[in-house]
Design a protein around this motif. Sequence first.
Motif, short mmCIF file in Angstrom:
data_model
loop_
_atom_site.label_atom_id
_atom_site.label_comp_id
_atom_site.label_asym_id
_atom_site.label_seq_id
_atom_site.Cartn_x
_atom_site.Cartn_y
_atom_site.Cartn_z
N ARG A 1 18.58 9.63 2.78
CA ARG A 1 18.64 10.22 4.13
C ARG A 1 17.76 9.48 5.14
NH1 ARG A 1 17.16 16.39 3.14
NH2 ARG A 1 17.71 16.45 5.35
N LEU A 2 17.17 8.35 4.76
CA LEU A 2 16.28 7.63 5.67
C LEU A 2 17.03 7.03 6.85
CD1 LEU A 2 13.97 5.69 3.15
CD2 LEU A 2 13.58 7.92 4.22
N ASP A 3 16.34 6.96 7.98
CA ASP A 3 16.87 6.27 9.16
C ASP A 3 15.69 5.67 9.92
OD1 ASP A 3 15.67 8.34 10.68
OD2 ASP A 3 17.50 9.54 10.57
N LEU A 4 15.96 5.10 11.08
CA LEU A 4 14.89 4.41 11.83
C LEU A 4 13.89 5.38 12.43
CD1 LEU A 4 16.90 1.55 13.58
CD2 LEU A 4 15.54 1.47 11.48
N ASP A 5 14.17 6.67 12.42
CA ASP A 5 13.21 7.67 12.88
C ASP A 5 12.37 8.22 11.74
OD1 ASP A 5 14.10 7.49 15.52
OD2 ASP A 5 15.74 8.90 15.14
N THR A 6 12.47 7.58 10.58
CA THR A 6 11.76 8.04 9.39
C THR A 6 10.25 7.99 9.59
OG1 THR A 6 13.50 7.43 7.84
CG2 THR A 6 11.26 7.44 6.99
N ARG A 7 9.58 9.03 9.08
CA ARG A 7 8.12 9.06 9.06
C ARG A 7 7.65 9.02 7.62
NH1 ARG A 7 6.40 13.58 13.65
NH2 ARG A 7 7.40 12.51 15.44
N TYR A 8 6.72 8.15 7.35
CA TYR A 8 6.28 7.94 5.98
C TYR A 8 5.74 9.23 5.33
CZ TYR A 8 3.71 6.16 1.96
OH TYR A 8 3.22 5.97 0.69
N PRO A 9 4.83 9.98 5.97
CA PRO A 9 4.25 11.14 5.28
C PRO A 9 5.26 12.22 4.91
CG PRO A 9 2.94 10.53 7.20
CD PRO A 9 4.22 9.77 7.29
N THR A 10 6.27 12.40 5.75
CA THR A 10 7.20 13.52 5.51
C THR A 10 8.51 13.10 4.84
OG1 THR A 10 8.09 13.22 7.76
CG2 THR A 10 6.31 14.84 7.46
N ASP A 11 8.91 11.82 5.00
CA ASP A 11 10.22 11.40 4.51
C ASP A 11 10.15 10.46 3.30
OD1 ASP A 11 11.53 12.78 6.62
OD2 ASP A 11 11.07 11.14 7.98
N VAL A 12 9.14 9.60 3.27
CA VAL A 12 9.05 8.60 2.21
C VAL A 12 8.09 9.04 1.10
CG1 VAL A 12 8.47 6.20 1.65
CG2 VAL A 12 9.59 6.74 3.82
N LEU A 13 6.93 9.54 1.47
CA LEU A 13 5.92 9.90 0.48
C LEU A 13 6.41 10.90 -0.56
CD1 LEU A 13 3.05 9.66 -0.58
CD2 LEU A 13 2.32 11.36 1.13
N PRO A 14 7.08 11.99 -0.18
CA PRO A 14 7.56 12.92 -1.22
C PRO A 14 8.49 12.25 -2.24
CG PRO A 14 7.70 13.94 0.94
CD PRO A 14 7.37 12.50 1.18
N ALA A 15 9.34 11.35 -1.76
CA ALA A 15 10.25 10.65 -2.67
C ALA A 15 9.48 9.75 -3.63
CB ALA A 15 11.26 9.84 -1.88
N LEU A 16 8.43 9.09 -3.13
CA LEU A 16 7.63 8.20 -3.99
C LEU A 16 6.84 8.99 -5.03
CD1 LEU A 16 6.35 5.53 -1.45
CD2 LEU A 16 8.29 5.40 -3.01
N LEU A 17 6.37 10.17 -4.67
CA LEU A 17 5.68 11.02 -5.64
C LEU A 17 6.64 11.46 -6.75
CD1 LEU A 17 3.51 13.22 -3.23
CD2 LEU A 17 2.75 11.30 -4.64
N LEU A 18 7.86 11.81 -6.36
CA LEU A 18 8.87 12.15 -7.36
C LEU A 18 9.22 10.94 -8.23
CD1 LEU A 18 11.36 14.41 -5.36
CD2 LEU A 18 9.84 15.12 -7.21
N LEU B 1 0.84 -1.21 0.00
CA LEU B 1 0.00 0.00 0.00
C LEU B 1 0.87 1.26 0.00
CD1 LEU B 1 -2.77 -1.07 2.54
CD2 LEU B 1 -3.03 -0.79 0.07
N ALA B 2 2.03 1.17 0.64
CA ALA B 2 2.89 2.35 0.72
C ALA B 2 3.39 2.79 -0.66
CB ALA B 2 4.09 2.05 1.62
N PHE B 3 3.43 1.84 -1.61
CA PHE B 3 3.92 2.17 -2.95
C PHE B 3 2.82 2.65 -3.89
CE2 PHE B 3 7.63 -0.29 -1.63
CZ PHE B 3 8.66 0.44 -2.22
N LEU B 4 1.57 2.64 -3.46
CA LEU B 4 0.49 3.06 -4.35
C LEU B 4 0.62 4.49 -4.85
CD1 LEU B 4 -2.67 1.35 -2.81
CD2 LEU B 4 -1.33 0.67 -4.80
N PRO B 5 1.19 5.44 -4.07
CA PRO B 5 1.36 6.80 -4.62
C PRO B 5 2.21 6.84 -5.89
CG PRO B 5 1.57 6.86 -2.24
CD PRO B 5 1.49 5.41 -2.62
N VAL B 6 3.14 5.89 -6.03
CA VAL B 6 3.94 5.84 -7.26
C VAL B 6 3.02 5.58 -8.45
CG1 VAL B 6 5.80 4.65 -8.47
CG2 VAL B 6 5.95 5.01 -6.00
N THR B 7 2.15 4.58 -8.31
CA THR B 7 1.22 4.25 -9.39
C THR B 7 0.25 5.39 -9.66
OG1 THR B 7 1.36 1.92 -8.75
CG2 THR B 7 -0.49 2.57 -10.15
#
Length: 483
Positions: free
Chosen positions: A357-374, A312-318
């Motif tokens: 720049r990801l680490d174990l304190d990563t938050r999906y909405p602020t750290d992962v989602l923008p990268a997946l949209l790009l 589900l986390a990868f759906l923004p890419v699609t």
Amino acid sequence: MSTSLTAAPSAVRAPHRYGLALAVVVAGQTMILVDEMIVNIALPGMSTDLSLGPVALSWVINAYLLTYGGLLLLGGRAGDILGRRKVFLTGVALFSLACLARGLATEPWMLITARAVQGVGAALTAPCVLALIVSMFAEGPLRRRAIAVYTAVGGLGAALGLLLAGTVTSASSWRWVLMLNVPVGLLVLLAAPFVVRETPPHPGRFDVAGALSSALGVAALVWALSAVGSEGWRDATVQLLVAAGLALIAVFVFVERRARQPIVVPRLFADRDRVCAYLAVLLVQGSQIGQLFFLTQFLQQGLGYSPMQAALAFLPVTATLLALAGVVVKLQPRIGARPLVVLGAVMLIGSNLLLSRLDLDTRYPTDVLPALLLLGAGIALGTIPATVLGTSGVNDDETGSASSVITATTTLGASLALAVLVTVMTAASTRAATTPPVGLPAEAVPGYAFLHGMSAAFVAGAVFAVATLLVALFIRRRPVARR
């Protein structure tokens, strides 16, 4: 001599029920893309039930890659000579039967053999999908839209494969997961004869020497690249396979330059823009495959996501890919392919650098989602224009050859890039594990090493995107299209 080949005069400009025909043809491609995801999910179950050791388990993957990668060029040429719908349906039938056989396999050899047959089916199907699209739609808006759908389905197929595999694996056996494509294949086989027009066969003969040298050369390279992750580049077998693959490819080039009816038409490489398109399709794989490969592991192992949550986390890419496909189709005839591919490469650079720049304190909405949209935007902008450019201005009897080159560069690009990225990650992880920060608990060292290696792999992915950008700059400018 003109650097642009003549467009197919027999291309259908407004095919009856073209939307349904496109859906049926693209469904064949979706089967292949979905299957690549579900096999990885089913590997643990296969290993347990059939007592597969590490070597046998690796051959479940390699048997498919060898036949698929090795026979792609032959599959495209077979469509030109025999008729693309006929070869497409033959490939879908083989692929579907192999899916059924592997789900019923009771011995390791049965599973591995079914995977090899499945690779043959995929090699016949994949190049004919793009060739049928190019044949059905004349150059212009309809073809660009069809190729946009073809590209978008790639992202959709990957996401759908993860979701289906996660759902079915949680509810039942791995055997059912491996047979998910059987009903899809049956539907394609039943519907295609009624909605997809056959292309006229072009009398000719198969270039046996070219087919053998290309098949064996590509197979050797794919085998070597698939072994790099576990054996490393210094392994004697890997080096031997790489040397053999390169030598056979050199033989293939020599044969093709002298063959009367080559398996790959040399004129395809006479146009600078088309060559740049092929290179862009190859290189862009390195900027995206690492994100899918490493980020999936990070979400599950690092952040504790379940397989379903990771899918589900990868759906923004699609979603981004689908949203931008139509925009790219409208912009390309106005501004040309070059600025679109350049912009896509810039977005892929940004996506990889954000993920580094990801680490174990990563938050999906602020750290992962923008990268997946790009990432989704970069795939749409970098892949669709290059695919359109690589299949434009091609004679009708050379469409399959051009399409097989696109498909082969995509496959080889993904294999080569993944091998390079895994090597980079392994080297960086090893260095990090041997020199951890002072005071870091021993149990935290593996996680620290993984993060360090993953970050290095994402930086390497950005380098692939930079290479894509440089190649795009050599595409010639096109005048703004007039109404």
